[in-house]
Every structure is written in C-alpha cells, then in structure tokens.
Design a protein around this motif. Structure first.
Motif, PDB file in Angstrom:
ATOM      1  N   LYS A 168      27.854  83.063  -8.961  1.00 31.45           N
ATOM      2  CA  LYS A 168      26.908  83.658  -8.021  1.00 31.45           C
ATOM      3  C   LYS A 168      25.618  82.836  -7.963  1.00 31.45           C
ATOM      4  O   LYS A 168      25.251  82.172  -8.929  1.00 31.45           O
ATOM      5  CB  LYS A 168      26.563  85.092  -8.437  1.00 31.45           C
ATOM      6  CG  LYS A 168      27.745  86.051  -8.434  1.00 31.45           C
ATOM      7  CD  LYS A 168      27.287  87.446  -8.859  1.00 31.45           C
ATOM      8  CE  LYS A 168      28.449  88.427  -8.887  1.00 31.45           C
ATOM      9  NZ  LYS A 168      28.012  89.782  -9.343  1.00 31.45           N
TER      10      LYS A 168
ATOM     11  N   ASP B 100      27.217  86.547 -14.320  1.00 32.06           N
ATOM     12  CA  ASP B 100      26.968  86.184 -12.917  1.00 32.06           C
ATOM     13  C   ASP B 100      27.550  84.833 -12.538  1.00 32.06           C
ATOM     14  O   ASP B 100      27.188  84.264 -11.500  1.00 32.06           O
ATOM     15  CB  ASP B 100      25.464  86.172 -12.639  1.00 32.06           C
ATOM     16  CG  ASP B 100      24.851  87.557 -12.679  1.00 32.06           C
ATOM     17  OD1 ASP B 100      25.541  88.516 -12.295  1.00 32.06           O
ATOM     18  OD2 ASP B 100      23.692  87.678 -13.125  1.00 32.06           O
TER      19      ASP B 100
ATOM     20  N   LYS C 102      22.601  78.525  -9.109  1.00 30.59           N
ATOM     21  CA  LYS C 102      24.023  78.864  -9.097  1.00 30.59           C
ATOM     22  C   LYS C 102      24.505  78.985 -10.531  1.00 30.59           C
ATOM     23  O   LYS C 102      24.600  77.993 -11.246  1.00 30.59           O
ATOM     24  CB  LYS C 102      24.831  77.800  -8.348  1.00 30.59           C
ATOM     25  CG  LYS C 102      26.314  78.151  -8.243  1.00 30.59           C
ATOM     26  CD  LYS C 102      27.084  77.101  -7.454  1.00 30.59           C
ATOM     27  CE  LYS C 102      28.568  77.479  -7.364  1.00 30.59           C
ATOM     28  NZ  LYS C 102      29.334  76.451  -6.613  1.00 30.59           N
TER      29      LYS C 102
END
Length: 252
Positions: A28, A25, A19
C-alpha cells in the motif's frame, strides 16, 4: 552588504507518499509524516537575516508549513539542545514577524514582482516530493530565475522542486546538463530500510532529465555544488556552507 529580497520556497505537505514493502501495509501507499527539515531551513535563513536581507515565504497554496518530525529530534542535532531551541525559536519568530505561517501562494507572483527578488532558496525535507516537483506555478518562478541568471539554492530533497520547470513554458527541464548535488539514492535507500518502504529518488529523477549528479565523500560531509546560477547541497551537513556561499552569490 545592501539589503536584498530573497524568496524562500516551502511545501504545503505534512507527509509524502511511501510505498510500504513490509509490515501489515505492505503493497500500500501510505502518507509518511514529513515537512521542511528544520536545520536546512533555519541555518541559511539565519544567515540571510543576519546579513540584513528581507525574506518572503511562498508555497503552492499558502498553507502553514510543517517541520519534519525527524528534523526536530535531539538525534538530528547530535544532542545539542540549545541549537535545536535556537532554531525552533527562529521559526516561531518568523511566524510572528514574517508571515511564515501564511506563505504567499505561488500563483500570486508575476514577473514584475519576481524581478524584485535577488535570489530563491529551497530547503529540503521529504515534503517537496509531495507537491513541488509537479507544480506549474513553481515551474514559472524557477524558469524566471533561471532566465535572469539569479542565484538559486536548494538542499537535500529541495532540488526535486527543479523538476517543476517541465510543467511550465515549453515543458523542457531548464537544468538539463547542470551539475547538481542532492540527497543521494544511497542515502534514500538507507531511509527506505528504516521506513520499510519505497521512496521517490531525487537524484535518479534529476539524472533521468539530464542533470549531472555530483556525489562523493565531499558532498556527503557538507560540500556544495555551484553550476552557473544554481547552488545545491546534499544533506543537512551542507546547510551552513550552502548559506555562506549563497550570501556571496547575493552580494555580486
């Protein structure tokens, strides 16, 4: 020492869920490349082979195992090119002679066959986080070795696989109350800083189910923990000691 059969548990995964907490990112869950940690597999494996033991490789679906890229770096070997080459050559040999690239699926083992094995070994690398902890067929295998009091060894992230016992039988964690050493939360926190993300914590997950986690300077620098039939180590530095101690357990 008479030749005995050892079952080696591997992951099918070539990545694990991370994670992301930083970068583009952030927020995500991404697939972080991983696999088995080369030293943690190769060092105990070489000792088993040198002792004349027969090894069988197994994984959830029988897919070809992948080495963790970090474990193949010269940094992981403190610059020892020859040691890295020797251990890579061992894996290549296993592909040619021992079916390493075609592990037996867990579902193909029954108790009659499991009874022919003297012990079971689970190397680390982050890959076990992806597919070993919740595999019911692995849970059945480990429950059998626990019930029969047969030597069981796991190193680094390998002990995460022990959680699979909750997916089989009566759903209990058969290693509740066992003293266990694994990759620690502190070590994983350091990896999270490097990777820019959050990782499932092996030690916390085991502790939450009743394991007594053994940590300290000894375990950080290669110490191992033996409780009943279960032998565990915390990181690659424990690979040699764990291999030696596992051989002694097999000789009994």
């Amino acid at each position: 020492m008479p030749s005995k059969k050892v079952l080696i548990i591997l992951s099918d995964a070539n990545s694990f869920p991370l994670k992301k907490t930083s970068g583009p990112d952030a927020g995500k869950v991404v697939d972080q490349p991983s696999g088995f940690f080369l030293q943690e597999l190769a060092k105990p494996l070489q000792k088993m082979l040198d002792a004349g033991h027969e090894v069988t490789f197994a994984s959830p679906k029988g897919q070809e195992p992948t080495a963790d890229p970090n474990s193949e770096s010269l940094l992981a070997y403190a610059g020892n090119f020859y040691e890295r080459r020797r251990e890579n050559e061992l894996i290549r040999k296993m592909k040619k002679t021992n079916g390493f690239d075609r592990p037996r699926p867990f579902s193909t083992f029954d108790e009659d066959e499991l009874a022919t094995f003297a012990g079971v070994f689970i190397p680390g690398g982050h890959a076990p986080l992806a597919d070993l902890g919740d595999d019911p067929n692995l849970g059945k295998i480990l429950r059998f070795f626990n019930k029969e009091n047969k030597p069981t060894a796991a190193i680094c992230h390998g002990p995460y696989a022990l959680l699979s016992t909750m997916k089989a039988g009566d759903g209990s964690f058969v290693y509740d109350g066992y003293k266990i050493t694994s990759w620690s939360d502190a070590e994983e926190n350091f990896m999270e800083t490097l990777l820019g993300g959050e990782v499932e914590k092996v030690a916390s997950a085991l502790k939450d189910q009743g394991a007594v986690m053994v940590e300290g300077a000894s375990e950080k620098f290669g110490g191992t923990t033996l409780h009943r039939e279960l032998l565990t180590g915390g990181n690659p530095l424990a690979a040699n000691a764990l291999g030696d101690r596992f051989l002694k357990m097999l000789s009994v």
